[in-house]
Design a protein around this motif. Structure first.
Motif, PDB file in Angstrom:
ATOM      1  N   GLY A  91     -69.713 -83.888  31.480  1.00  0.00           N
ATOM      2  CA  GLY A  91     -69.451 -82.459  31.338  1.00  0.00           C
ATOM      3  C   GLY A  91     -70.422 -81.588  32.097  1.00  0.00           C
ATOM      4  N   GLY A  92     -71.221 -82.186  32.971  1.00  0.00           N
ATOM      5  CA  GLY A  92     -72.167 -81.404  33.746  1.00  0.00           C
ATOM      6  C   GLY A  92     -72.798 -82.247  34.829  1.00  0.00           C
ATOM      7  N   LEU A  93     -73.851 -81.707  35.408  1.00  0.00           N
ATOM      8  CA  LEU A  93     -74.561 -82.422  36.461  1.00  0.00           C
ATOM      9  C   LEU A  93     -76.058 -82.428  36.156  1.00  0.00           C
ATOM     10  CD1 LEU A  93     -72.810 -81.001  39.666  1.00  0.00           C
ATOM     11  CD2 LEU A  93     -72.620 -83.334  38.771  1.00  0.00           C
ATOM     12  N   PRO A  94     -76.760 -83.468  36.554  1.00  0.00           N
ATOM     13  CA  PRO A  94     -78.213 -83.482  36.384  1.00  0.00           C
ATOM     14  C   PRO A  94     -78.874 -82.553  37.388  1.00  0.00           C
ATOM     15  CG  PRO A  94     -77.534 -85.397  37.634  1.00  0.00           C
ATOM     16  CD  PRO A  94     -76.269 -84.689  37.227  1.00  0.00           C
ATOM     17  N   SER A  95     -80.155 -82.332  37.201  1.00  0.00           N
ATOM     18  CA  SER A  95     -80.928 -81.556  38.163  1.00  0.00           C
ATOM     19  C   SER A  95     -82.167 -82.355  38.533  1.00  0.00           C
ATOM     20  CB  SER A  95     -81.331 -80.201  37.570  1.00  0.00           C
ATOM     21  OG  SER A  95     -82.321 -80.383  36.567  1.00  0.00           O
ATOM     22  N   ALA A  96     -82.937 -81.835  39.449  1.00  0.00           N
ATOM     23  CA  ALA A  96     -84.146 -82.531  39.883  1.00  0.00           C
ATOM     24  C   ALA A  96     -85.180 -82.625  38.770  1.00  0.00           C
ATOM     25  CB  ALA A  96     -84.747 -81.817  41.095  1.00  0.00           C
ATOM     26  N   THR A  97     -85.046 -81.812  37.739  1.00  0.00           N
ATOM     27  CA  THR A  97     -86.022 -81.806  36.657  1.00  0.00           C
ATOM     28  C   THR A  97     -85.443 -82.211  35.309  1.00  0.00           C
ATOM     29  OG1 THR A  97     -85.608 -79.447  36.257  1.00  0.00           O
ATOM     30  CG2 THR A  97     -87.413 -80.025  37.764  1.00  0.00           C
ATOM     31  N   ASP A  98     -84.145 -82.537  35.263  1.00  0.00           N
ATOM     32  CA  ASP A  98     -83.506 -82.848  33.978  1.00  0.00           C
ATOM     33  C   ASP A  98     -82.364 -83.829  34.209  1.00  0.00           C
ATOM     34  OD1 ASP A  98     -82.470 -82.943  31.456  1.00  0.00           O
ATOM     35  OD2 ASP A  98     -81.903 -80.820  31.350  1.00  0.00           O
ATOM     36  N   CYS A  99     -82.436 -84.998  33.560  1.00  0.00           N
ATOM     37  CA  CYS A  99     -81.371 -85.989  33.736  1.00  0.00           C
ATOM     38  C   CYS A  99     -80.177 -85.736  32.830  1.00  0.00           C
ATOM     39  CB  CYS A  99     -81.902 -87.409  33.517  1.00  0.00           C
ATOM     40  SG  CYS A  99     -82.610 -87.685  31.887  1.00  0.00           S
ATOM     41  N   GLY A 100     -80.241 -84.679  32.014  1.00  0.00           N
ATOM     42  CA  GLY A 100     -79.073 -84.302  31.228  1.00  0.00           C
ATOM     43  C   GLY A 100     -77.918 -83.957  32.162  1.00  0.00           C
ATOM     44  N   GLY A 101     -76.754 -84.525  31.895  1.00  0.00           N
ATOM     45  CA  GLY A 101     -75.620 -84.374  32.802  1.00  0.00           C
ATOM     46  C   GLY A 101     -75.465 -85.573  33.710  1.00  0.00           C
ATOM     47  N   GLY A 102     -76.494 -86.430  33.754  1.00  0.00           N
ATOM     48  CA  GLY A 102     -76.396 -87.686  34.489  1.00  0.00           C
ATOM     49  C   GLY A 102     -76.041 -88.823  33.543  1.00  0.00           C
ATOM     50  N   PHE A 103     -76.222 -90.053  34.000  1.00  0.00           N
ATOM     51  CA  PHE A 103     -75.863 -91.209  33.188  1.00  0.00           C
ATOM     52  C   PHE A 103     -76.632 -91.258  31.873  1.00  0.00           C
ATOM     53  CE2 PHE A 103     -76.597 -95.863  32.346  1.00  0.00           C
ATOM     54  CZ  PHE A 103     -75.355 -96.072  31.740  1.00  0.00           C
ATOM     55  N   HIS A 104     -77.809 -90.649  31.825  1.00  0.00           N
ATOM     56  CA  HIS A 104     -78.565 -90.591  30.579  1.00  0.00           C
ATOM     57  C   HIS A 104     -77.727 -89.990  29.459  1.00  0.00           C
ATOM     58  CE1 HIS A 104     -82.039 -90.079  27.905  1.00  0.00           C
ATOM     59  NE2 HIS A 104     -81.558 -88.870  27.646  1.00  0.00           N
ATOM     60  N   SER A 105     -76.863 -89.037  29.804  1.00  0.00           N
ATOM     61  CA  SER A 105     -76.036 -88.372  28.806  1.00  0.00           C
ATOM     62  C   SER A 105     -74.880 -89.237  28.324  1.00  0.00           C
ATOM     63  CB  SER A 105     -75.471 -87.058  29.376  1.00  0.00           C
ATOM     64  OG  SER A 105     -76.515 -86.148  29.665  1.00  0.00           O
TER      65      SER A 105
END
Length: 397
Positions: free
Chosen positions: A247-261
């Protein structure tokens, strides 16, 4: 150009020491057979290594021949002592061992995030010093510290990673000041992968991908027998990998939105609730409190209860990230490690393998890791031993 006599002796010594390390005590005759050296060369080698304090007579073996018993030679285990630390954001675990890897003492401690940086560093350093004393490790040679985050391959230092507590970045320097030992820092997932490569599911595979499934997610890449860290130490940071379904995309400072989610412990907890599993009732915690052990307990519960919907959904999530890595590296083998990988066993591994086969055409065997959450400490201990052996046995080829 042939090696000089001194170089040849050094090579032979290291080969013999590695055999004694791997196989245990051996007689001079067994060393002769395994090294291919002449009897006089082995006799010189044994005398040389005894004088240097690296090997000693540890017993006798008379079963293979008539006449006097043959002397058994073994590594002097207390020639150097080792320590391994597994640093998490909320806890520390450590082991002190001898050169043969025998555990002398171990300890663990929860970390209160409200204590502050300097007091936390002091507590961890004091815990290590106390455990070293309790284990009688008077020759501490090497300490390997495993923690999350990017470790710069050129400097061996933890990069300024967002989300990690400040005490993580100060710990190694503090240990180096207080201990007469070499301190080595390594990413926790890489260490877990090293342990699985040498003592777990990766044995016999020069090329494979290790997928860490614990509090968070990560990967370790082994290509042609070597761990690959990448230019900045970030190879395998798949928590940042953009995948469908977050439901989103990660950023360079936050893996939320990446596979971690999708694959982190909190996400697995939420998935269980979506699939009708009373995760809060089973564990007595909320999703925000979920850690790797909690996610593993949910996987165990799902397997026991035959919760196919949850297991298939989880397998698809893991396959999405695996497909991105496998399609680039083509390793042939994927090992599911960490607490969840161990808990899922072959049941989860085969489901991931099936999902992966439907996503990409590259044949990939998926197998569960064998060491679970202990893999980080095991890998750190192996790494500390490598450092000590490099110094004591001489550089490897």
């Amino acid at each position: 150009m042939p090696a000089s006599p001194s170089t040849a002796r050094a090579i032979n010594d290291r080969v013999a020491l590695q055999l004694l390390q791997q196989e245990g005590p051996l007689t001079a005759g067994q060393l002769k057979t395994r090294t291919g050296l002449s009897r006089p060369s082995v006799a010189d080698l044994v005398e040389r290594l005894q004088r240097s304090g690296l090997i000693q007579i540890v017993g006798e073996s008379g079963a293979e021949r008539r006449g006097p018993n043959a002397r058994l030679y073994g590594i002097v285990a207390d020639r150097a002592h080792l320590a391994a630390l597994d640093i998490r954001t909320q806890s520390v675990s450590l082991i002190v061992a001898d050169l043969l890897g025998t555990t002398l003492a171990e300890a663990s401690m929860p970390i209160d995030g409200d204590v502050g940086t300097e007091p936390t560093v002091e507590r961890v350093a004091a815990l290590l010093e106390r455990t070293v004393r309790e284990g009688g490790a008077h020759r501490l040679h090497s300490v390997c510290v495993g923690m999350p985050g990017l470790i710069d391959p050129s400097t061996g230092e933890l990069r300024n990673t967002t989300g990690l507590p400040r005490w993580h970045r100060q710990l190694v320097a503090a240990l180096q000041e207080r201990l007469p030992a070499r301190i080595v820092l390594e990413n926790e997932t890489n260490l877990a992968g090293v342990a699985e490569q040498r003592a777990g599911a990766g044995r016999g595979h020069d090329t494979f991908v290790f997928l860490w499934l614990g509090d968070g997610v990560g990967a370790a890449l082994f290509l042609d027998g070597r761990l690959r860290r990448g230019l900045s130490g970030g190879a395998g940071e798949i928590g940042f990998l953009p995948v469908p379904g977050t439901g989103g995309l990660p950023s360079a400072t936050d893996c939320g939105g990446g596979f971690h989610s999708l694959g982190g412990a909190t996400a697995v907890f939420a998935l269980a609730e979506e699939q009708g599993i009373d995760a809060r009732g089973i564990l007595g915690i909320t999703a925000s409190e979920a850690r790797g052990a909690a996610a593993a307990a949910l996987v165990t519960e799902a397997i026991a209860a035959g919760r196919d919907g949850f297991l298939d959904a989880l397998a698809l999530r893991l396959a999405l990230a695996a497909a991105a890595v496998v399609s680039i590296v083509d390793p042939g083998q994927l090992v599911l490690g960490g607490e969840m990988g161990l808990a899922g066993g072959m049941e989860l591994a085969l489901r991931v393998e099936s999902q992966l086969a439907g996503l990409i055409p590259l044949p990939t065997q998926v197998r569960p890791g064998e060491l679970g959450g202990t893999a980080v400490l095991r890998g750190a201990l192996l790494t500390a031993r490598d450092v000590a052996q490099e110094d004591l046995f001489g550089p490897g080829g």
